[in-house]
Design an enzyme around this catalytic site. Structure first.
Site, short mmCIF file in Angstrom:
data_model
loop_
_atom_site.label_atom_id
_atom_site.label_comp_id
_atom_site.label_asym_id
_atom_site.label_seq_id
_atom_site.Cartn_x
_atom_site.Cartn_y
_atom_site.Cartn_z
CG HIS A 1 -4.20 15.76 -6.05
ND1 HIS A 1 -5.47 15.29 -5.84
CD2 HIS A 1 -4.32 17.10 -6.28
CE1 HIS A 1 -6.32 16.30 -5.93
NE2 HIS A 1 -5.66 17.40 -6.19
CD GLU B 1 8.95 0.06 6.52
OE1 GLU B 1 9.06 0.35 5.31
OE2 GLU B 1 8.22 0.70 7.30
CB CYS C 1 -5.60 11.38 -2.53
SG CYS C 1 -4.64 12.79 -3.16
CG MET D 1 4.52 6.71 2.06
SD MET D 1 5.75 5.82 3.02
CE MET D 1 6.14 6.99 4.29
CB SER D 2 -0.52 7.15 5.66
OG SER D 2 0.53 7.99 6.05
CB SER D 3 -1.98 2.01 3.19
OG SER D 3 -0.79 1.26 3.18
N GLY E 1 0.84 -1.19 0.00
CA GLY E 1 0.00 0.00 0.00
C GLY E 1 0.87 1.24 0.00
#
Length: 199
Positions: A191, A94, A151, A11-13, A9
């Protein structure tokens, strides 16, 4: 039947929180896990799986020369001899930073030791190139699953990572630059190319 899983995913998923949840679920049932993470990511200290919501846990750091198959084989053997039970699952955070040989060793753990391996990581870098670990996991994994997030700018599904420096997008530089919310935004394709435009 043991399988090699790759959950990726932007970042931040929620990848790190998910791996910590899976580890907890196995251990709550009295099953042993091997929790590992790349030694490249040192944001919370080498050998630590840490989520953005504050949960963290020590893990075995994976160096470039660590043979994952031999490590898990020895861990499994010593645990069985000491009566601690067999390793039920290998969890890797990671995973984008793995080398090709690490991924092949993960496949060998699954195929020869019959132990499932679940790898979590980014698919693509800030220039939308595949990481070495991710590319090889996409090739060799039995199951691939996307973890979704939204997003930073518009709330649509994020599929890319936008590197930020002083609030401005960065499209060139080294592939690996360790950072969190201050350095990267999860973004949609629109974006990624037009961060200052309304969709």
């Amino acid at each position: 039947m043991a399988q090699l899983f790759f959950r990726y995913g932007a970042m931040s998923s929620g990848k790190s929180i998910e791996i910590l949840k899976v580890a907890h679920n196995y251990e709550a049932q009295g099953r042993k896990i091997a929790l590992m993470t790349s030694n490249v990511d040192d944001r919370s200290g080498v050998g630590t799986v840490a989520s953005r919501i504050g949960l963290h846990r020590k893990a075995v750091p994976i160096s470039e020369d660590l043979d994952l198959f031999n490590y898990v084989s020895e861990l499994n053997k010593s645990d069985v001899e000491s009566g601690n039970g067999r390793v039920a699952c290998v969890l890797i955070d990671e995973a984008q930073f793995l080398k090709r040989h690490h991924v092949l060793e993960c496949a060998k753990i699954v195929d020869e030791l019959k132990i499932p391996v679940m790898a979590f990581g980014l698919k693509n870098d800030f220039q939308n190139h595949l990481f070495e670990g991710s590319e090889n996991l996409l090739i060799f994994a039995d199951k691939v699953e996307e973890m979704k997030t939204i997003c930073h700018y518009c709330g649509h599904k994020a599929t890319m990572n936008l590197r930020i420096n002083s609030g401005k997008p960065v499209y060139e530089g080294e592939q690996v630059q360790i950072g969190g919310d201050e350095s990267y935004y999860p973004v949609c394709r629109f974006h990624y190319f037009h961060p200052n435009k309304q969709r």
